[in-house]
Design an enzyme around this catalytic site. Structure first.
Site, short mmCIF file in Angstrom:
data_model
loop_
_atom_site.label_atom_id
_atom_site.label_comp_id
_atom_site.label_asym_id
_atom_site.label_seq_id
_atom_site.Cartn_x
_atom_site.Cartn_y
_atom_site.Cartn_z
N GLY A 110 36.94 36.91 39.85
CA GLY A 110 36.92 38.30 40.31
C GLY A 110 36.96 39.24 39.11
N ASP A 111 37.52 40.40 39.31
CA ASP A 111 37.55 41.41 38.25
C ASP A 111 38.75 41.26 37.31
OD1 ASP A 111 39.31 42.02 40.35
OD2 ASP A 111 39.22 44.16 39.96
N THR A 130 46.87 40.74 43.57
CA THR A 130 46.82 40.58 42.12
C THR A 130 47.97 41.40 41.60
OG1 THR A 130 44.40 40.45 42.09
CG2 THR A 130 45.40 41.27 40.09
N1 ASP Z 1 41.03 41.53 42.33
C1 ASP Z 1 41.29 40.15 42.66
C2 ASP Z 1 40.04 39.37 42.56
O1 ASP Z 1 38.98 39.88 42.91
C3 ASP Z 1 41.87 39.92 43.99
C4 ASP Z 1 42.71 41.02 44.58
O2 ASP Z 1 43.34 41.77 43.87
O3 ASP Z 1 42.74 41.15 45.81
O4 ASP Z 1 40.12 38.22 42.22
#
Ligand code: ASP
Length: 310
Positions: free
Chosen positions: A196-197, A166
């Site tokens: 996701g977050d 990300t």
């Molecule tokens: N945080 C991102 C998500 O959960 C993915 C990542 O950064 O690895 O979609």
């Protein structure tokens, strides 16, 4: 003035600082920096060239937050648009809402004339196909879209090496205003519609001019559970310095099972940065202040999970 970003923000951080130097706002800088990462097809975790979901479709998520009044905008599961960060910003600026997903987000993107783009590259399409065929037959792949038990493939297609990635950007402009942006293609081979977050304010993104801002990469399923970005800012509000606040938020994740990799970057209201990781030995982030000619890559503090969990 300062801009900080996750390590893959290298391709956009100099432009983000240029925007600040020309009098642009923190929001302008964050958006400009992230757009360049979204355009970078080499980055398989963000924007064009992002790794697709289980059905081979690229679904993008993004959020942006303005630390002045804590206004924010977010979009989730957007297909066919190059710059979800800009769509998120327009949600913040033009709607009384903060979060649009799926068809509604795509409809809004069309209304504002957002740039359409084919997001799946030949390379990611081939990677997807190869990965699926490690787990299923050609025939199963051909009928995957109609599979009434699609969920059975989620676990077999999990690949820790490709699970995520990300981009995070935080900027503070000449007026001292802070903005924070996050953009992602999410978990590789995710179940369609999984968020996701990154677009979840408080989990992957939070900014408050009074204290600072924080953003996360890594397993969003973890930081959603702990409200991690908001926690970092709240710890700063309670008096911890930016580094301690990141460490404390990471410690809140230590006992969660199942666990996973999480990285945080943060900036306090005085323009001091910090970054932590719970698993990346040698992990870095990038920093550029207005006194610097180019960005610097700095180490993240490692805060490993408790062995064996709680
Ligand atoms: N945080 C991102 C998500 O959960 C993915 C990542 O950064 O690895 O979609």
């Amino acid at each position: 003035m300062i801009v900080i970003a996750s390590e893959n923000g290298r391709v956009g951080i100099v432009e983000a600082m240029r925007v600040l130097r020309c009098g642009g706002s923190a929001l302008d800088a964050v958006e400009a920096g992230i757009r360049l990462v979204e355009d970078n097809a080499e980055d398989e975790t963000v924007g064009v060239g992002g790794i697709p979901n289980l059905l081979g479709e690229v679904q993008l998520d993004a959020s942006i937050m303005d630390g002045r009044r804590r206004t924010c905008g977010a979009v989730g599961s957007v297909r066919g648009y190059a710059h979800p960060i800009s769509i998120a910003r327009r949600v913040m600026e033009e709607l009384p809402h903060v979060f649009l997903v799926g068809e509604g987000a795509e409809r809004f993107a069309a209304e504002i004339g957002a740039e359409r783009r084919h997001l799946l590259t030949e390379k990611t399409a081939n990677t997807w196909r190869r990965r699926m065929l490690e787990a299923m037959t050609e025939e199963e792949l051909e009928h995957l879209a109609e599979d009434p038990n699609l969920r059975r493939w989620v676990s077999v297609t999990m690949d820790p090496r490709l699970a995520g990635g990300t981009v995070n950007f935080i900027a503070q402009d000449a007026k001292g205003n802070i903005a924070c942006g996050v953009s992602t293609s999410g978990w590789a081979w995710k179940y369609p519609g999984r968020l996701g977050d990154s677009p979840v304010i408080g989990a992957g993104n939070y900014a408050d001019n009074r204290y600072g801002a924080a953003a996360c990469t890594g397993l969003g399923e973890m930081t959603i559970r702990a409200g991690t970005a908001r926690s970092v800012v709240l710890y700063m509000q309670m008096g911890l310095d930016v580094e301690e606040a990141c460490i404390r938020a990471m410690k809140d994740l230590q006992e969660l099972q199942p666990g996973g990799g999480v990285d945080i970057i943060a900036l306090d209201h005085r323009g001091r940065p910090a970054a932590v990781s719970n698993e990346k030995v040698g992990g870095t982030y990038v920093v550029m202040s207005d006194e610097m000619d180019t960005y610097e890559e700095r180490p993240r503090i490692l805060v490993p999970p408790l062995i064996g969990g709680a």
